[in-house]
Design a protein around this motif. Structure first.
Motif, short mmCIF file in Angstrom:
data_model
loop_
_atom_site.label_atom_id
_atom_site.label_comp_id
_atom_site.label_asym_id
_atom_site.label_seq_id
_atom_site.Cartn_x
_atom_site.Cartn_y
_atom_site.Cartn_z
N GLY A 2 -12.61 -10.67 -2.18
CA GLY A 2 -12.21 -9.95 -3.37
C GLY A 2 -10.96 -10.52 -4.01
N GLU A 3 -10.71 -10.10 -5.24
CA GLU A 3 -9.51 -10.49 -5.97
C GLU A 3 -8.60 -9.26 -6.05
OE1 GLU A 3 -8.27 -11.84 -10.50
OE2 GLU A 3 -10.27 -12.37 -9.74
N ILE A 4 -7.44 -9.33 -5.41
CA ILE A 4 -6.60 -8.14 -5.24
C ILE A 4 -5.21 -8.38 -5.81
CG2 ILE A 4 -5.57 -6.55 -3.59
CD1 ILE A 4 -7.90 -7.28 -1.69
N LYS A 5 -4.79 -7.48 -6.68
CA LYS A 5 -3.42 -7.49 -7.20
C LYS A 5 -2.80 -6.14 -6.82
CE LYS A 5 -4.40 -10.58 -11.09
NZ LYS A 5 -4.37 -10.73 -12.57
N ALA A 6 -2.23 -6.09 -5.63
CA ALA A 6 -1.65 -4.84 -5.12
C ALA A 6 -0.84 -5.11 -3.87
CB ALA A 6 -2.77 -3.84 -4.80
N ASN A 7 0.14 -4.30 -3.62
CA ASN A 7 0.78 -4.29 -2.31
C ASN A 7 -0.15 -3.62 -1.32
OD1 ASN A 7 3.33 -5.41 -3.19
ND2 ASN A 7 3.77 -3.42 -4.12
N VAL A 8 -0.15 -4.11 -0.08
CA VAL A 8 -1.08 -3.60 0.94
C VAL A 8 -0.29 -3.11 2.15
CG1 VAL A 8 -3.04 -4.14 2.41
CG2 VAL A 8 -2.87 -5.20 0.14
N TYR A 9 -0.61 -1.88 2.59
CA TYR A 9 0.08 -1.25 3.72
C TYR A 9 -0.96 -0.71 4.71
CZ TYR A 9 3.63 -0.90 0.01
OH TYR A 9 4.49 -1.15 -1.03
N GLY A 10 -0.80 -1.07 5.96
CA GLY A 10 -1.66 -0.46 6.97
C GLY A 10 -1.40 1.03 7.05
N GLY A 11 -0.13 1.42 7.12
CA GLY A 11 0.26 2.83 7.15
C GLY A 11 1.66 3.01 6.63
N SER A 12 1.90 4.15 6.00
CA SER A 12 3.23 4.46 5.48
C SER A 12 3.48 5.95 5.68
CB SER A 12 3.32 4.10 3.99
OG SER A 12 4.60 4.39 3.47
N SER A 72 -3.93 -2.47 -8.51
CA SER A 72 -3.37 -1.21 -8.06
C SER A 72 -1.92 -1.40 -7.65
CB SER A 72 -4.20 -0.68 -6.88
OG SER A 72 -3.62 0.47 -6.32
N ASP A 73 -1.14 -0.32 -7.70
CA ASP A 73 0.22 -0.42 -7.20
C ASP A 73 0.24 -0.64 -5.69
OD1 ASP A 73 1.21 0.00 -9.74
OD2 ASP A 73 1.61 2.13 -9.45
N GLY A 74 -0.64 0.09 -4.99
CA GLY A 74 -0.66 -0.06 -3.54
C GLY A 74 -2.00 0.32 -2.93
N ILE A 75 -2.31 -0.32 -1.81
CA ILE A 75 -3.50 0.00 -1.02
C ILE A 75 -3.00 0.40 0.36
CG2 ILE A 75 -5.65 -0.88 -0.02
CD1 ILE A 75 -5.72 -2.91 -2.36
N TYR A 76 -3.37 1.59 0.80
CA TYR A 76 -2.86 2.16 2.05
C TYR A 76 -4.02 2.56 2.96
CZ TYR A 76 1.43 2.90 -0.71
OH TYR A 76 2.54 2.75 -1.51
N GLY A 77 -3.96 2.12 4.21
CA GLY A 77 -4.92 2.63 5.16
C GLY A 77 -4.70 4.12 5.38
N GLY A 78 -3.45 4.51 5.66
CA GLY A 78 -3.09 5.91 5.81
C GLY A 78 -1.70 6.16 5.30
N TYR A 79 -1.49 7.35 4.72
CA TYR A 79 -0.19 7.69 4.14
C TYR A 79 0.13 9.15 4.45
CZ TYR A 79 3.55 8.11 0.63
OH TYR A 79 4.75 8.31 0.00
#
Length: 376
Positions: A356-366, A333-340
């Motif tokens: 898990g195997e993850i290919k994505a940027n990860v953000y708690g919140g944006s 994924s391009d990004g994984i966001y807790g909240g946006y």
């Protein structure tokens, strides 16, 4: 048996109840429609219609009334064909407690409805679609209300050679609640929505997908003007290949609260996003997304998302206290966001990763304005 007109188990100006029709054999053809019970102004109650291999040129109805109630009518179709299938149908009264079962049959452009009412409520109706059934019409719906609510309806899809377009548990103008769609097998080219519509909201609807192939949008609770809350989407198997959204709860103008998406298996590919809860113009709070298996390749993944652009103007409010948990699976994924939040603040959101195997940027919140107390 051949008929050039309609077939009625019972027909009355007032109540038509506990009538039955059985039509069987490949040589049986009816050029009109078939009604277990029909009334112009009264109720149709507890009528039964059984089709086994017959060819019906128009629609089949367990019970149909112009202005009365259609309650507890039953349609069973095994083999044969019909232009449309209605468990209970009413223009002016409620359509509730009706059921439809179809296997090894072909249904034309009039679609399939457990219960259909234009002006009344459509509650507690059910549709079961099984092996080798093809529905050419736009929809399979458990309950449909044109003016009121659809509550407690269900649709179950199985059979690997089953082919459908769109599936709704309940669809209504005012409220959709406690509707369930279960997909075990089959091919659905369009949308799967458990609760669709509702100016007063869409809540506590559920989709369970354990097999089959789906090619359209998947949303457990979809509301135009009311809250989308406490809706649940569970995916444990099957293949989803779509250009549309996959989401637990969605509202255009109101809040998306406490919705859940749980993915434990299956293969999911989408050029759009996965949302536990999404609101285009209001709050997206306390939504939860859990991934414990499966192969996922999507644009972005959000616990809670608020925001949109309408004629160049930014819309949306806060995204608070949303959670994404990942313990297993393959994710691209391009990004994984807790909240946006597109237009406000995103606070108190978090992403928890334990495997898990993850290919994505990860953000708690944006967020556009403020992002605080978020965590990964």
């Amino acid at each position: 048996f051949r008929s050039k007109a309609n077939v009625y188990g019972g027909s009355a100006k007032k109540e038509a109840s506990e009538n039955s029709v059985t039509l069987s054999g490949k040589t049986t053809k009816v050029s009109g429609g078939v009604y277990g019970g029909f009334s112009d102004s009264g109720d149709v109650l507890k009528n039964n219609l059984n089709i086994a291999g017959a060819n019906i040129q128009e629609g089949v109805y367990g019970g149909s009334s112009t202005s009365g109630k259609a309650v507890n009518n039953v349609v069973n179709v095994k083999g044969g064909s019909a232009k449309g299938v209605y468990g209970g149908n009413s223009n002016g009264g409620e359509a509730s407690g009706n059921s439809v079962k179809i296997a090894e049959a072909t249904v034309g452009f009039l679609s399939v409805y457990g219960g259909y009412s234009y002006r009344g409520s459509a509650n507690n109706n059910s549709v079961v679609i099984d092996d080798k059934t093809v529905v050419k019409g736009s929809y399979v719906q458990g309950g449909h209300s044109g003016k009121k609510e659809a509550v407690g309806n269900s649709v179950e899809i199985s059979g690997k050679d089953t082919q459908l377009q769109n599936v709704n548990g309940g669809r209504a103008e005012i409220l959709t609640q406690n509707n369930v769609v279960t997909v075990k097998d089959g091919q659905i080219s369009g949308e799967v929505v458990a609760g669709y519509g509702g100016s007063m909201g869409s809540s506590s609807n559920r989709i369970q997908i354990s097999g089959g192939k789906i090619g359209g949008e998947i949303t457990s609770g979809y509301s135009f003007g009311g809250e989308a809350s406490k809706n649940i989407l569970e995916i444990s198997g099957g293949e989803i290949k779509t250009k549309s959204r996959i989401q637990g709860g969605f509202s255009i103008t109101n809040n998306a609260l406490e919705n859940k998406v749980k993915i434990s298996g299956g293969k999911i590919t989408s050029s759009e996003n996965i949302y536990a809860g999404q609101s285009q113009e209001a709050k997206a709070n306390e939504n939860n997304l859990e991934i414990s298996g499966g192969e996922i390749d999507v644009k972005n993944i959000y616990g809670g998302y608020s925001g949109s652009t309408f004629f160049g103007k930014a819309k949306g409010k806060e995204a608070l206290n949303n959670i994404v948990k990942i313990s297993s699976g393959t994710i691209k994924s391009d990004g994984i966001y807790g909240g946006y939040s597109f237009n406000d603040k995103a606070n108190g959101n978090r992403v928890e990763i334990s495997g898990g195997e993850i290919k994505a940027n990860v953000y708690g919140g944006s967020a556009k304005k403020e992002a605080s107390e978020n965590s990964v």
